[in-house]
Every structure is written in structure tokens, then in C-alpha cells.
Design a protein around this motif. Structure first.
Motif, PDB file in Angstrom:
ATOM      1  N   GLN A  97       0.833  -1.209   0.000  1.00  0.00           N
ATOM      2  CA  GLN A  97       0.000   0.000   0.000  1.00  0.00           C
ATOM      3  C   GLN A  97       0.863   1.253   0.000  1.00  0.00           C
ATOM      4  O   GLN A  97       0.570   2.227  -0.721  1.00  0.00           O
ATOM      5  CB  GLN A  97      -0.940  -0.023   1.206  1.00  0.00           C
ATOM      6  N   ARG A 131      -5.649   1.801  -1.495  1.00  0.00           N
ATOM      7  CA  ARG A 131      -6.133   0.506  -1.012  1.00  0.00           C
ATOM      8  C   ARG A 131      -6.738  -0.287  -2.165  1.00  0.00           C
ATOM      9  O   ARG A 131      -7.370   0.277  -3.062  1.00  0.00           O
ATOM     10  CB  ARG A 131      -7.187   0.710   0.074  1.00  0.00           C
ATOM     11  N   TYR A 169      -3.473  -1.884  -8.570  1.00  0.00           N
ATOM     12  CA  TYR A 169      -2.761  -3.092  -8.166  1.00  0.00           C
ATOM     13  C   TYR A 169      -2.513  -4.002  -9.367  1.00  0.00           C
ATOM     14  O   TYR A 169      -1.436  -4.591  -9.500  1.00  0.00           O
ATOM     15  CB  TYR A 169      -3.558  -3.822  -7.085  1.00  0.00           C
TER      16      TYR A 169
END
Length: 296
Positions: A198, A205, A213
Motif C-alpha cells: 500500500q 487501497r 494493483y
């Protein structure tokens, strides 16, 4: 590309342990010899320390360069990218490997990058790409061959190495990549909830930014165009689960990308810090790099 014949000369890795805790306990009690530090540089290797390869707003970026003093022909190049959870570490961790490969006829570059405490992703990846551009610009000066470059990383550095190799954007393509226990998918559990991940991604998040991500994961970019890949991972790694490398190997297999997977039971993260495991890893890496880069 088949490595089986050359690997016949590589000794099997030492027996491992039942768990990460067992391996750590054995190391603490001195039952496992650690890889010795390099005391001096041999006369047949030239070392250039702390060369500035780029200047960013936050800091100058440095690299150490290791060259054979005498090379019969242009040498392949190895770019080393250090680990450290993206928030610590430096190029000094590759001193022994830099000397080892310089003695074997390679030009080696160990580079720093902006850590997550300084700048969030994609800053570190941009720096690795800048290091690749710098390597290409200096290759003639070093007697190196810019058409034969491999990028090698450990842990967080392996993640960056894979991204740079699989997603050749604004940087020269590399001919090989070596991944030491690197994360291949930041979007998978448990990495997507890890505080270091993170922080690397600027505090974002997964629940709110899953695309960030995925975009920062080497797995997203696996294709038939990926360069030959060497993967090292051990089964009791509690920091980066071995399933990360299992999944990467499966994806490379589906895309018919040449790869070699050194998956061994019973050792943990950063297993190359132990002498016997380090020797095994170097022997496997020697075979892979010589075969893929065609060292003469």
C-alpha cells in the motif's frame, strides 16, 4: 530453449526446513553458514563506485559498475535491482555477484531507485527504465554489448525487474530477466493488504483502486513477447508466497515463453543469504545467463 543438459552439472540445493521459523531458528543458532561478505576486489575486475546515472527532483540515483579488466569481445550486461520492500536497500548488496560475473566476462551494473518513502509507484519503475537507458548509452564506453542485457532483481527488486522486462515502455528491451522470489501479482492475497505494498502504491487501497494493483503487477503483462525468464522461489517463504511464482510459471508456460523455475522445498525468503543456497543459485544463474545471452 532447453537448459536440462547444462543443469546436469549443477549440484542439488541443500536440504531445507519444515517452516520459515525453523530456518530462522537454525540461522540464529549458527547451524547455517551465511554467505561471506566480499573483503576485496580482485585485480582482474574494475569497479566504478557511486556513479550518478540520473538526477531526480528528490535525489541523485547512483550505480556501481563492475567490468572485466580484459575482455576479448563486447560483454553482455547485467543490471541488478535490489530488494527491500521498496522502502529500503541499496546497490551494495550486489557487490559479490558483481565481482563474480565480471570475472566471468559480464559487465554488471547495480543501481539504486527512488524508495517508496521518497516517491510512490511508478517512480521506482521509471528509475529502472532510466538505468536501462543509461546502460545502453554507456555500453560502448564499457566494452559492453547493448543487444545482450539481462535485468536481475531480488524480492521488490525482482518485481521491478519483471515489470521492466515484460512491459518495455520508454526503455530498451531486455533479452532476459531473473526473478528472485519477487511478487508477480500485487492484486492477490495476502499482498494486496500488505502495508508495504500500500505504501509503494501511494497509500491506495485495493478495495478502492484494484486497477492500480493490477497495473503494477508483472502478471498483467505476460505475453509471448516476454524475454526468457529465470525464477527462484522457496516453499516456506512467508513474505512472498511461493504461489506467486507458481502462477507466473504457469502463465509463461501457456504463452510458450522460455523459462527456468528453480523451486525448492524448505527455504525461506532471501534464501541466497546462506552460503550453500547462494552457491546453488549462482550455478543455476550461470547456466541460464550463459545460454540466453550467448556469452562468448
Amino acid at each position: 530453449m532447453n537448459f536440462d543438459d547444462a543443469l546436469l552439472s549443477v549440484a542439488s540445493p541443500p536440504a531445507g526446513f519444515e517452516s520459515d521459523a525453523d530456518a530462522t531458528r537454525a540461522a540464529r543458532k549458527g547451524k547455517i553458514a551465511r554467505t561471506p561478505k566480499l573483503d576485496s576486489v580482485p585485480d582482474n575486475v574494475i569497479v566504478l563506485d557511486n556513479v550518478v546515472y540520473a538526477s531526480q527532483e528528490q535525489a541523485d540515483l547512483h550505480a556501481d559498475v563492475y567490468r572485466p579488466r580484459i575482455a576479448a569481445s563486447p560483454s553482455p550486461v547485467l543490471l541488478f535491482v535490489h530488494g527491500g520492500a521498496w522502502d529500503h536497500g541499496n546497490e551494495d548488496s550486489f557487490r559479490a555477484w558483481g565481482v563474480h560475473y565480471a570475472q566471468r566476462g559480464y559487465v554488471c551494473v547495480a543501481a539504486t531507485y527512488r524508495l517508496s518513502v521518497v516517491a510512490a509507484y511508478p517512480a521506482a519503475l521509471d528509475d529502472v527504465r532510466e538505468a536501462l537507458r543509461w546502460v545502453h548509452s554507456r555500453a560502448g564506453e564499457w566494452g559492453a554489448d547493448p543487444a545482450r542485457v539481462a535485468v536481475i532483481g531480488q524480492s521488490a527488486g525482482a518485481h521491478l525487474a519483471l515489470l521492466a522486462a515484460y512491459q518495455s515502455v520508454n526503455a530498451p528491451r531486455v533479452q532476459a530477466v531473473v526473478d528472485f522470489y519477487g511478487p508477480s501479482s500485487l492484486a492477490d492475497k495476502p499482498l494486496r493488504t500488505a502495508s508495504v505494498v500500500q505504501k509503494f502504491l501511494g497509500g491506495k487501497r485495493y478495495r478502492k483502486h484494484p486497477e492500480v494493483y493490477r497495473n503494477a503487477s508483472p502478471m498483467t503483462y505476460v505475453s509471448a513477447q516476454c524475454p526468457p525468464t529465470l525464477i527462484f522461489h522457496r516453499t516456506v517463504d512467508s513474505r512472498v508466497p511461493v504461489e506467486q511464482s507458481d502462477t507466473l510459471a504457469d502463465a509463461l508456460r501457456r504463452e510458450n515463453v522460455p523459462f527456468l523455475y528453480d523451486r525448492v522445498d524448505g527455504w525461506q525468503h532471501a534464501m541466497d543469504q546462506y552460503a550453500e543456497v547462494n552457491a546453488h543459485c549462482l550455478a543455476v544463474m550461470d547456466v541460464f545467463l550463459d545460454r540466453v545471452l550467448g556469452k562468448r
